[in-house]
Enzyme design. Structure first.
Site, PDB file in Angstrom:
ATOM      1  N   CYS A  30       0.805  -1.226   0.000  1.00 28.38           N
ATOM      2  CA  CYS A  30       0.000   0.000   0.000  1.00 28.38           C
ATOM      3  C   CYS A  30       0.835   1.272   0.000  1.00 28.38           C
ATOM      4  O   CYS A  30       0.285   2.363  -0.159  1.00 28.38           O
ATOM      5  CB  CYS A  30      -0.952  -0.025   1.194  1.00 28.38           C
ATOM      6  N   HIS A  40      -3.512   7.964   5.898  1.00 33.33           N
ATOM      7  CA  HIS A  40      -3.611   6.667   5.228  1.00 33.33           C
ATOM      8  C   HIS A  40      -4.889   5.956   5.673  1.00 33.33           C
ATOM      9  O   HIS A  40      -5.518   5.271   4.862  1.00 33.33           O
ATOM     10  CB  HIS A  40      -2.393   5.810   5.566  1.00 33.33           C
ATOM     11  N   HIS A  45      -9.879   1.294  -0.346  1.00 32.05           N
ATOM     12  CA  HIS A  45      -8.422   1.303  -0.278  1.00 32.05           C
ATOM     13  C   HIS A  45      -7.884   0.812  -1.621  1.00 32.05           C
ATOM     14  O   HIS A  45      -7.948  -0.386  -1.930  1.00 32.05           O
ATOM     15  CB  HIS A  45      -7.957   0.403   0.867  1.00 32.05           C
TER      16      HIS A  45
END
Lengths: 86, 408
Positions: B164, B302, B337
């Site tokens: 990520c 995040h 996400h």
């Protein structure tokens, strides 16, 4: 498979996998020069034909001699017959 | 050191193709999470939700280039074209220019092709059925190789791979190459495509949202009391980072300047976030930018909606901004996400906020969780001039990344 079945099936592979318009698929069409495939495409063409016809083509030396669609129709007819009768 | 500025931006997100679609989705506070019917019967997959891109990739890219592209590469190509267009850079300036580079990251090679190709290979044990194009879709630098071929890029071509944090690392790497004078312009960012195996990998770690299968629009819920995990999305975010003098010489519009970046490992646990190292990462990026916490007008977090990750990031943010006056929001509630693409996509969204003078709130944040308190969470849109912001990305494996931008 009849000769006509083979032609139809091969042409379907060229239309579906390589987006070649059906009208451009004539027996005398050169696979590289006329239909625009390159060496990478040929690898995928062999895989697609193997799936379509249920035969093994990749290790057959005769595939190296194929230049036109007619060559391919003829080779597949032979391979199909050989591997079906084996 | 030279200075690096952002002169181009392009996005593909669950809201659609282009920054316009992304902005429209954010403006209208829409959650793009959906129930995925095809996952209904998958045993052991408890999370049945995702944020897919409904509009499938178009056929504008010539087959010669598209044949080896899985969706993530197609997303990257579309985002890159938008970035070049917004930068006023012609395709002819890109190709055959050793000073023009490309860096794109993602979590893995195409999960869709990995699944289909290897399923068949394992089932049949027949290597003769493995297509050449499958190899180029499954390779770990698939997006950047395809993008570089498509655009004819001959400068630096690299892939970052840190789950990520991949996309933000790509932007950071571009920043460094520009600052050190190695390249004049770099297309950089991240790309990702959705697949059941991707959601499944988070599900088995108890990190995916499972309680909202019947109310998909209510998840993910970053920083919320009732958050229960992340929701996977897909898309791409690509920026054009350019050396300042080069940009000025061609009269380019400058969206912002990149002034600080840091990435680091936590060295402590493979899947557990470490708030102390997160703090170190953010502080190092801010310090590298010549700034301190007071100079940061906004933090784009995040925060994915996981129990542990959101609490850890909140803890780190509290340490950096002890007075809790710096607005913080996460965009995962809108677009899920997008993993390796999330850093660049949300960086671009932050640049949109900078231009508009508005901060988008954290969607689905109804009740701030106890373990996320002490931070100024944005729950309604705030009108605010953003001169300097911080963007975070944190990844499994203990990889952290933080980037600082300021207006120019």
């Amino acid at each position: 498979m009849t000769e006509s079945d083979i032609i139809t099936a091969v042409n379907e592979v060229f239309c579906e996998e390589f987006e070649v318009p059906l009208k451009e698929l004539t027996p005398e069409s050169q696979i590289f020069d006329d239909l625009g495939l390159d060496s990478l495409d040929v690898v995928d063409l062999i895989v697609a034909l193997q799936k379509k016809f249920g035969v093994q083509v990749r290790n057959d030396e005769r595939v190296r001699e194929v230049r036109t669609l007619q060559d391919l129709y003829d080779l597949l007819e032979v391979i199909k017959r050989e591997q079906t009768s084996a | 050191m030279k200075r690096a500025v952002i002169t181009g931006m392009g996005v593909v997100s669950p809201f659609g193709y282009g920054i316009g679609d992304l902005t429209a989705g954010l403006d209208t506070k829409r959650c793009s999470t959906r129930y995925i019917d095809q996952w209904a019967s998958l045993e052991g997959l408890n999370s049945k939700v995702a944020a897919p891109l409904d509009i499938k990739p178009g056929g504008k890219i010539p087959r010669k280039y598209r044949r080896t592209m899985s969706p993530m590469s197609i997303f990257a190509a579309h985002a890159a074209e938008e970035a070049l267009q917004s930068a006023g850079v012609d395709r002819k300036q890109v190709g055959d220019n050793p000073r023009f580079g490309c860096i794109v990251g993602h979590t893995s090679g195409s999960p869709q092709t990995l699944y289909s190709a290897y399923s068949e290979l394992i089932k049949n044990g027949n290597y003769n059925m493995f297509a050449a194009s499958d190899f180029f879709r499954t390779i770990s630098h698939t997006a950047v190789l395809n993008l570089a071929q498509y655009l004819g890029i001959t400068g630096t071509v690299m892939a970052t791979s840190a789950a990520c944090a991949s996309g933000l690392q790509a932007v950071g790497a571009a920043f460094d190459l520009i600052r050190t004078g190695r390249q004049d312009m770099i297309l950089c960012g991240g790309a990702e495509e959705l697949h059941k195996t991707v959601t499944g990998s988070f599900d088995i770690l108890f990190a995916a949202s499972t309680n909202y299968n019947d109310r998909p629009e209510a998840t993910p819920r970053p920083f919320d009391r009732d958050r229960d995990g992340l929701v996977c999305g897909e898309g791409a975010g690509i920026l054009l980072i350019e050396e300042l003098a080069h940009a000025r010489a061609r009269g380019a519009e400058i969206f912002a300047e990149v002034i600080g970046f840091h990435t680091c490992g936590n060295g402590s646990h493979i899947s557990r976030s470490d708030p102390e190292i997160m703090q170190v990462c953010m502080e190092t990026a801010v310090k590298a930018a010549g700034m301190n916490g007071e100079n940061i007008d906004y933090v784009n977090a995040h925060a994915t909606g996981t129990e542990q990750g959101d609490a850890a990031e909140s803890s780190a943010l509290k340490s950096i901004f002890p007075e809790g006056k710096t607005p913080v929001s996460s965009l995962k509630g809108y677009i899920g996400h997008t993993l390796g693409a999330s850093g660049p996509i949300e960086l671009i969204a932050s640049l949109v906020m900078m231009r508009k003078g508005v901060i988008y709130p954290t969607l689905n944040l109804d009740n701030v969780a106890e373990d996320c308190k002490g931070v100024l969470h944005v729950q309604q849109p705030i009108e605010k001039q953003i001169h300097c912001f911080l963007k975070n990305s944190f990844a499994f494996g203990g990889i952290n990344a933080a980037l600082v931008c300021r207006s120019y």
